[in-house]
Design a protein around this motif. Structure first.
Motif, mmCIF file in Angstrom:
data_model
loop_
_atom_site.group_PDB
_atom_site.id
_atom_site.type_symbol
_atom_site.label_atom_id
_atom_site.label_comp_id
_atom_site.label_asym_id
_atom_site.label_seq_id
_atom_site.Cartn_x
_atom_site.Cartn_y
_atom_site.Cartn_z
ATOM 1 N N LEU B 54 0.832 -1.211 0.000
ATOM 2 C CA LEU B 54 0.000 0.000 0.000
ATOM 3 C C LEU B 54 0.861 1.253 0.000
ATOM 4 O O LEU B 54 0.684 2.157 -0.809
ATOM 5 C CB LEU B 54 -0.905 -0.010 1.231
ATOM 6 C CG LEU B 54 -1.987 1.056 1.279
ATOM 7 C CD1 LEU B 54 -3.167 0.606 0.458
ATOM 8 C CD2 LEU B 54 -2.419 1.296 2.710
ATOM 9 N N ALA B 60 -3.526 0.115 -3.863
ATOM 10 C CA ALA B 60 -4.579 0.245 -2.861
ATOM 11 C C ALA B 60 -5.301 -1.087 -2.674
ATOM 12 O O ALA B 60 -6.292 -1.377 -3.319
ATOM 13 C CB ALA B 60 -5.558 1.325 -3.286
ATOM 14 N N GLY B 258 -10.464 -2.543 6.017
ATOM 15 C CA GLY B 258 -10.498 -1.090 6.142
ATOM 16 C C GLY B 258 -9.669 -0.629 7.320
ATOM 17 O O GLY B 258 -8.893 0.328 7.223
ATOM 18 N N GLU B 259 -9.814 -1.342 8.444
ATOM 19 C CA GLU B 259 -9.039 -0.964 9.632
ATOM 20 C C GLU B 259 -7.537 -1.050 9.371
ATOM 21 O O GLU B 259 -6.773 -0.182 9.808
ATOM 22 C CB GLU B 259 -9.398 -1.871 10.814
ATOM 23 C CG GLU B 259 -10.633 -1.426 11.567
ATOM 24 C CD GLU B 259 -10.948 -2.364 12.719
ATOM 25 O OE1 GLU B 259 -10.029 -2.694 13.493
ATOM 26 O OE2 GLU B 259 -12.116 -2.788 12.829
ATOM 27 N N MET B 261 -6.040 -0.666 6.558
ATOM 28 C CA MET B 261 -5.672 0.497 5.739
ATOM 29 C C MET B 261 -5.577 1.746 6.609
ATOM 30 O O MET B 261 -4.658 2.551 6.453
ATOM 31 C CB MET B 261 -6.715 0.733 4.648
ATOM 32 C CG MET B 261 -6.612 -0.205 3.499
ATOM 33 S SD MET B 261 -7.958 0.108 2.357
ATOM 34 C CE MET B 261 -7.207 1.259 1.273
ATOM 35 N N VAL B 262 -6.535 1.888 7.504
ATOM 36 C CA VAL B 262 -6.540 3.051 8.390
ATOM 37 C C VAL B 262 -5.248 3.087 9.208
ATOM 38 O O VAL B 262 -4.607 4.129 9.345
ATOM 39 C CB VAL B 262 -7.761 3.022 9.323
ATOM 40 C CG1 VAL B 262 -7.651 4.118 10.369
ATOM 41 C CG2 VAL B 262 -9.032 3.175 8.527
ATOM 42 N N ILE B 265 -2.379 4.332 6.970
ATOM 43 C CA ILE B 265 -2.438 5.747 6.566
ATOM 44 C C ILE B 265 -2.397 6.654 7.796
ATOM 45 O O ILE B 265 -1.720 7.682 7.800
ATOM 46 C CB ILE B 265 -3.721 6.024 5.761
ATOM 47 C CG1 ILE B 265 -3.845 5.040 4.616
ATOM 48 C CG2 ILE B 265 -3.741 7.450 5.257
ATOM 49 C CD1 ILE B 265 -2.853 5.200 3.521
ATOM 50 N N LEU B 307 -11.439 9.643 11.746
ATOM 51 C CA LEU B 307 -10.818 9.211 10.495
ATOM 52 C C LEU B 307 -11.024 10.249 9.397
ATOM 53 O O LEU B 307 -10.084 10.646 8.698
ATOM 54 C CB LEU B 307 -11.413 7.864 10.097
ATOM 55 C CG LEU B 307 -10.823 7.202 8.872
ATOM 56 C CD1 LEU B 307 -9.345 7.045 9.046
ATOM 57 C CD2 LEU B 307 -11.473 5.845 8.680
ATOM 58 N N VAL B 308 -12.273 10.716 9.257
ATOM 59 C CA VAL B 308 -12.570 11.715 8.226
ATOM 60 C C VAL B 308 -11.720 12.964 8.460
ATOM 61 O O VAL B 308 -11.085 13.482 7.533
ATOM 62 C CB VAL B 308 -14.071 12.080 8.235
ATOM 63 C CG1 VAL B 308 -14.338 13.214 7.256
ATOM 64 C CG2 VAL B 308 -14.914 10.869 7.868
ATOM 65 N N VAL B 311 -8.002 12.411 7.647
ATOM 66 C CA VAL B 311 -7.717 12.384 6.209
ATOM 67 C C VAL B 311 -7.807 13.790 5.630
ATOM 68 O O VAL B 311 -6.976 14.202 4.824
ATOM 69 C CB VAL B 311 -8.703 11.445 5.473
ATOM 70 C CG1 VAL B 311 -8.477 11.527 3.974
ATOM 71 C CG2 VAL B 311 -8.525 10.019 5.946
ATOM 72 N N LEU B 312 -8.811 14.564 6.062
ATOM 73 C CA LEU B 312 -8.995 15.895 5.487
ATOM 74 C C LEU B 312 -7.884 16.853 5.889
ATOM 75 O O LEU B 312 -7.410 17.639 5.091
ATOM 76 C CB LEU B 312 -10.354 16.474 5.913
ATOM 77 C CG LEU B 312 -11.583 15.851 5.256
ATOM 78 C CD1 LEU B 312 -12.831 16.589 5.678
ATOM 79 C CD2 LEU B 312 -11.448 15.879 3.737
ATOM 80 N N LYS B 315 -1.542 15.400 7.472
ATOM 81 C CA LYS B 315 -0.650 15.157 6.339
ATOM 82 C C LYS B 315 0.445 14.186 6.761
ATOM 83 O O LYS B 315 1.135 14.434 7.732
ATOM 84 C CB LYS B 315 0.003 16.465 5.884
ATOM 85 C CG LYS B 315 -0.900 17.359 5.075
ATOM 86 C CD LYS B 315 -0.535 17.278 3.596
ATOM 87 C CE LYS B 315 -1.695 17.665 2.696
ATOM 88 N NZ LYS B 315 -2.186 19.011 2.936
#
Lengths: 305, 332
Positions: B54, B60, B258-259, B261-262, B265, B307-308, B311-312, B315
């Motif tokens: 990833l 992805a 998903g977790e 991946m979280v 990232i 999480l949202v 990501v927003l 960095k």
């Protein structure tokens, strides 16, 4: 045997149009904004829950319909304005994570408000009962109505996209984004509207599916993954591809579920055959997807070239 | 250079803290800490292996839970057959030996990753993401339908695997084993990403066409990376089943992918150490929020919202933040 085949074919079409309504929105949004929306399944759930709750409160099917469609469309536009708008320039991983977070959030919010117990939705009385499609094959009117509505929406979507000014902008936006912007089109508004349209279609699929399946938290995710399969088979960004693939997946999945367990029962114990048959028939469409990828890695009807 | 010195010092402190943890937990009469940190470290192994494709490879993958679950099921199925002394498919006898079951789990993970990867890597980007998700879901349904191995409900593994010379049933011993395996995985990962192979993988992420133009068969490199990541995921799953003594299709559920991946990232992709931080943070946060009375069961709401926001507005994840902090401190 023929009766069963006709009935299963109609069931397949019904699943197919449901998948199409979801896949069309997903692929439209991807084609135009280049974003992937994991929370698309949540919009499907929102449509179903708003419709079910309004129906329970007002007993009016018209209001319930409007609440389901409108609620999903509004939720979609809100999602676009608050979150998605900031993600267009990011890579797909960021989009996936943010929308994954959104779907966790929305799901949990609905389970706080409505609880974990599934809701059951009544079929409107004028759609209850059944009709004979072919002589001697009674079929539930409601399910038939889903197929008809789904096909009408598909036709409407085709007309909208290939024969109207909005559709022209949508098509232009997906291939020549910067040029559309340079010509003075309010791209931000266009994006919000497209997102709203995708959400509306998902909401419509959800509220129609309500009486057939159960309305519960998590219903969106199950069908979302099937929708991904449809989009991959059809070709990402292609609405025609989504239609074709949705029909194929709907028919194949339904046929496998109808015919694999009885076939296993001819040489296995009944309960084991049911369990294994259920598992094997859910594998079918994934194998179909693998097969399509081997022959056409970009899907059956790829969007560009 | 102050930066690397600060990082080394920080790493040493964390390592000493991890080594001392069981003693501290016993002293504080709170041995549940050992179990919690063991879980964090196992998830860290899964996240580090996912980081390879990833983060470094830029692929992805939304199906890492498939390999995690396969690793878990391998251990559980071998245990099941060792108990009932039935031979699987008339070929494979069961086993409860850690040194047999865990390599077997990694082998299964690697073989399935080769099959899934061979198909999925024909595509890229979002399609790759959807396909890996779909294949993972396929395995989820498959294991949900096998009644012999518990179907939907999963099955318990009554005892941890055995290992000559080590009593794995002791939580402290198991903890140290997991810690050692994580350090091994980090070391191997570091060797890998700094090797020629790792350079090629990073090059493919930046510009696949250019790599192909200089004569590299990019598909084979990506597939090899995918298989290695799958084996890492299976290792984590095998450890988790040993730890929890339970396996169920939920290990393969798409939210688990998903977790993972979280974790990657959130912690900071393409850094190996970032995913470890991500795993520790996410598991810790879930545990912490879960303890809030009455609202604890709805912790996913808060986690989704966080999480949202991350990501927003974040960095480079946690590791990026720490590295920036340290380098700023180094300047002044």
């Amino acid at each position: 045997m023929l009766n069963l085949a006709v009935e299963q074919a109609l069931n397949g079409l019904q699943l197919g149009v449901t998948l199409f309504l979801l896949a069309a929105g997903l692929t439209l949004i991807f084609g135009i904004m280049g974003v992937i929306n994991i929370a698309h399944g949540s919009l499907y759930m929102i449509g179903a829950f708003f419709c079910a709750a309004t129906l329970a409160a007002t007993k009016s099917f018209l209001l319930a319909l409007l609440a389901g469609i409108g609620g999903a469309a509004l939720a979609g536009m809100l999602m676009e304005m608050l979150v998605m708008r900031r993600l267009y320039a990011r890579d797909h991983l960021d989009q996936v994570l943010a929308t994954f977070g959104l779907s966790l959030c929305v799901n949990e919010a609905f389970s706080i408000v409505f609880g974990q117990r599934p809701l059951y939705v009544d079929i409107p009385p004028w759609l209850a009962g059944s009709v004979e499609v072919v002589a001697g094959v009674p079929y539930p009117t409601y399910r038939l109505a889903i197929v008809v509505v789904g096909l009408l929406v598909a036709l409407g979507l085709y007309l909208l996209i290939s024969h109207t000014r909005i559709g022209m902008l949508v098509r232009a936006g997906s291939t020549h984004r910067d040029m559309v912007r340079a010509l003075g089109v309010d791209v931000r508004l266009l994006y919000t509207l497209v997102f709203g349209l995708g959400a509306l279609l998902a909401g419509l699929a959800g509220l129609m599916a309500g009486p057939v399946y159960t309305v519960q938290v998590g219903m969106g995710e199950q069908i979302l993954i099937l929708t991904f399969v449809v989009v991959v088979i059809g070709g990402l960004g292609s609405i025609r591809g989504a239609f074709l693939a949705a029909m194929i997946v709907g028919l194949v999945d339904t046929a496998l579920r109808a015919f694999v367990p009885p076939w296993l029962k001819t040489f296995m114990e009944a309960s084991a055959a049911d369990a294994l048959g259920g598992g094997l028939s859910s594998l079918g469409i994934y194998l179909l997807m693998a097969l399509v990828l081997l022959v056409k890695p970009r899907g059956l009807l790829p969007a560009h070239g | 250079m102050a930066e690397t010195r600060a990082l080394r010092a920080l790493g040493l402190i964390v390592l000493v803290a991890l080594l001392a943890l069981p003693a501290v937990a016993h002293f504080a009469k709170d041995p549940a800490w050992i179990s919690l940190v063991t879980r964090m470290l196992i998830y860290a192994i899964a996240a580090v292996s996912l980081d390879l494709i990833l983060g470094y490879g830029g692929l992805a993958c939304f199906g890492h839970a498939a390999f995690y679950g396969l690793g878990g099921y391998t251990v559980a199925i071998l245990f099941h057959h060792a108990r009932s002394s039935e031979v699987l498919w008339g070929l494979i006898p069961g086993s409860t030996q850690f040194l047999v079951t865990v390599p077997a789990a990694m082998l299964v993970g690697g073989v399935v990753a080769a099959a899934i990867g061979a198909l999925s890597l024909r595509t890229a980007g979002v399609q790759f993401l959807m396909i890996t998700l779909a294949f993972a879901q396929m395995l989820f349904f498959l294991f949900s339908s096998i009644a012999t191995y518990g179907g939907n409900d999963g099955m318990t593994v009554r005892r941890r695997n055995e290992m000559p010379g080590l009593d794995l049933r002791d939580d402290t011993v198991f903890y140290y084993l997991v810690l050692a395996l994580l350090l091994l995985a980090l070391w191997a990962g570091r060797r890998l990403v700094r090797s020629r192979f790792g350079m090629v993988i990073g090059g493919i992420r930046q510009n696949e066409r250019r790599m192909a133009a200089i004569g590299i068969d990019t598909y084979r490199y990506k597939l090899a990376a995918f298989v290695i990541a799958g084996m890492g995921g299976a290792l984590a799953g095998a450890l988790m089943v040993n730890h929890a003594r339970f396996v169920s299709p939920d290990m393969m559920h798409w939210t688990k992918s998903g977790e993972f991946m979280v974790m990657v990232i959130l912690g900071g992709a393409a850094s190996l150490i970032g995913p470890v931080l991500g795993a520790v943070t996410l598991v810790g946060l879930e545990d912490l929020l879960g303890q809030i009375p009455k609202w604890g069961e709805h912790r996913m709401f808060a986690i989704g919202a966080i999480l949202v926001l991350v990501v927003l507005f974040g960095k480079g994840g946690l590791w990026g933040w720490i590295a920036r902090r340290l380098s700023r401190g180094g300047d002044g």
